[in-house]
Write an enzyme that holds these catalytic residues in place. Structure first.
Site, PDB file in Angstrom:
ATOM      1  CG  MET A  35     151.246  26.026 -43.591  1.00  0.00           C
ATOM      2  SD  MET A  35     151.291  25.004 -42.113  1.00  0.00           S
ATOM      3  CE  MET A  35     150.386  23.571 -42.641  1.00  0.00           C
TER       4      MET A  35
ATOM      5  NE  ARG B 242     123.909  38.594 -47.685  1.00  0.00           N
ATOM      6  CZ  ARG B 242     125.002  39.347 -47.698  1.00  0.00           C
ATOM      7  NH1 ARG B 242     126.159  38.829 -48.079  1.00  0.00           N
ATOM      8  NH2 ARG B 242     124.952  40.630 -47.379  1.00  0.00           N
TER       9      ARG B 242
ATOM     10  CE  LYS C 251     131.174  42.854 -44.659  1.00  0.00           C
ATOM     11  NZ  LYS C 251     129.866  42.723 -45.331  1.00  0.00           N
TER      12      LYS C 251
ATOM     13  CE1 TYR D 199     155.481  18.881 -49.133  1.00  0.00           C
ATOM     14  CE2 TYR D 199     154.802  21.176 -49.059  1.00  0.00           C
ATOM     15  CZ  TYR D 199     155.273  20.040 -48.417  1.00  0.00           C
ATOM     16  OH  TYR D 199     155.539  20.079 -47.081  1.00  0.00           O
TER      17      TYR D 199
HETATM   18  C1  LIG Z   1     129.754  43.640 -46.401  1.00  0.00           C
HETATM   19  C2  LIG Z   1     128.549  44.479 -46.579  1.00  0.00           C
HETATM   20  C3  LIG Z   1     128.650  45.789 -47.066  1.00  0.00           C
HETATM   21  C4  LIG Z   1     129.934  46.368 -47.624  1.00  0.00           C
HETATM   22  O1  LIG Z   1     130.058  45.866 -48.941  1.00  0.00           O
HETATM   23  P1  LIG Z   1     131.283  46.275 -49.895  1.00  0.00           P
HETATM   24  O2  LIG Z   1     130.952  45.571 -51.170  1.00  0.00           O
HETATM   25  O3  LIG Z   1     132.511  45.734 -49.253  1.00  0.00           O
HETATM   26  O4  LIG Z   1     131.299  47.740 -50.021  1.00  0.00           O
HETATM   27  C5  LIG Z   1     127.521  46.576 -47.062  1.00  0.00           C
HETATM   28  N1  LIG Z   1     126.322  46.084 -46.644  1.00  0.00           N
HETATM   29  C6  LIG Z   1     126.181  44.795 -46.221  1.00  0.00           C
HETATM   30  C7  LIG Z   1     124.848  44.319 -45.808  1.00  0.00           C
HETATM   31  C8  LIG Z   1     127.283  43.947 -46.196  1.00  0.00           C
HETATM   32  O5  LIG Z   1     127.125  42.683 -45.793  1.00  0.00           O
END
Ligand SMILES: *Cc1c(COP(=O)(O)O)cnc(C)c1O
Length: 376
Positions: free
Chosen positions: A315, A146, A47, A267
């Site tokens: 920046m 979640r 992702k 800055y």
């Molecule tokens: C992002 C995610 C992972 C991977 O987690 P890491 O801590 O980066 O290994 C696995 N399962 C779910 C549901 C996630 O959202």
């Protein structure tokens, strides 16, 4: 062998910093995670553009190394990535279905992670309408509040024979809130709840472990592990990091100047030296993901010497106090590079200085770098 991938890279002379991504190290990390998770199979979480490192390059290298299963957060990530891989890759969308996305998901043969009864209905209705059986993963909430079906919803879904006549269960999964804390009592509690909830559903492979979960006892590994951050070299927990570093970031010097005692830098004029010294300005800033919270805290390295960030991160540029380097007889000038990530400074170091976690540094790495992919 160095493989230049022009599509993903801006020529070096036109950029302020170079990001080097070691695909061979990612593959080595994948193999280490596979060995640790065995006999469970190991997927790859790609992702957010493979945590900022380039989903196409990363997923391609992992597929060639034998990885079959890929997790993304959004459907569009799977839709753009899947066609770049060889046939056979299995994609799961962690955030599940948004209303209106069902047809595109099914057309591309992508597996949604069903997180609620509403999402279950969207998928079931599409399958019924098309007269086909569609595969789905189901996420249950084992104690993170979640994503995923709550216990009462699991009971409702488990009793819904109509749902399971239209949808085949490809995976039952849940996520650990404290997978990176081997001593957390919640881990065992979540495992217990996960097994009880999964046991109510039709038999299917199970998945619970993220990177941290792979380093918990074998009971946590299920049938399919889902590492993300450790593929990219980050420690799965607070123990010494067994993963190989993957990223290197070098920024270029665009100016070196003398400062007088007491002269303000940057800055807000928040940095002053007691003695005269030398300031180098490098061509990277918070727009490139080098966080402003590193102002007067973080540093860079040259010849193994730490160059503290002097004043606020701007920046597009950062001022470094390079006096110690010059006093040791080294020179620094226009076009020279300093190390921001590499043998002297890890993602963990930068995250600590910035008051955040390595995930945020990685996924925030900017789009203006010259990128080089190394392949074994
Ligand atoms: C992002 C995610 C992972 C991977 O987690 P890491 O801590 O980066 O290994 C696995 N399962 C779910 C549901 C996630 O959202």
């Amino acid at each position: 062998m160095t493989v230049e991938i022009p599509k993903a890279s801006i020529p070096k002379a036109l950029t302020g910093a170079s990001l080097t991504i070691d695909l061979a190290a990612i593959v080595a990390n994948y193999r280490l995670l596979c060995a640790q998770a065995a006999p469970a199979r190991t997927a790859a979480v790609v992702k957010a553009n493979a945590y900022g490192l380039g989903a196409e390059q990363v997923a391609g290298a992992l597929q060639r190394a034998g990885c079959r299963d890929f997790f993304v957060a959004h459907l569009h990530e799977a839709l753009s990535l899947k066609p770049t891989l060889a046939p056979g890759a299995v994609f799961y969308v962690l955030n599940g279905l948004q209303p209106g996305a069902q047809a595109a998901c099914a057309d591309a043969g992508i597996i949604p992670v069903i997180n609620s009864l509403e999402q279950a209905k969207l998928w079931r209705d599409l399958a019924a309408e098309r007269g086909v059986v569609l595969p789905a993963a189901v996420q249950v909430d084992s104690g993170m509040a979640r994503l995923g079906l709550m216990a009462a919803d699991v009971a409702v879904l488990a009793a819904d024979t109509d749902f399971f006549s239209h949808v085949s269960l490809a995976l039952v999964m849940s996520h650990l809130a404290c997978g990176d804390e081997p001593g957390a009592a919640s881990n065992a509690e979540q495992l217990g709840r996960f097994e009880a909830l999964a046991g109510q559903l039709p038999p299917a492979p199970r998945s619970l472990a993220n990177s941290g979960g792979i380093f918990l006892p074998v009971g946590f590994h299920g049938d399919l592990a889902r590492p993300g951050v450790s593929l990219y070299g980050c420690a799965p927990n607070d123990a010494p990091n067994p993963m190989r570093p993957v990223v290197r970031l070098d920024a270029r010097v665009i100016q070196v100047r003398q400062v007088a005692a007491g002269e303000g830098v940057g800055y807000g004029l928040t940095y002053h030296r007691e003695r005269p010294g030398q300031i180098a300005t490098i061509a990277i800033g918070y727009a490139d993901g080098w966080l402003r919270s590193l102002s007067n805290v973080g540093g860079a390295y040259s010849h193994g010497i730490r160059l503290p960030i002097a004043g606020r991160v701007s920046m597009d540029s950062i001022t470094l106090d390079v006096t110690a380097l010059i006093e040791q007889g080294f020179t620094l000038g226009l076009g020279d590079e300093v190390e921001l990530l590499g043998p002297h400074q890890t993602l963990e170091d930068v995250a600590r200085d910035a008051g955040t976690i390595p995930y945020e540094i990685l996924t925030g790495l900017g789009q203006r770098f010259h990128r080089t992919y190394l392949e074994g």
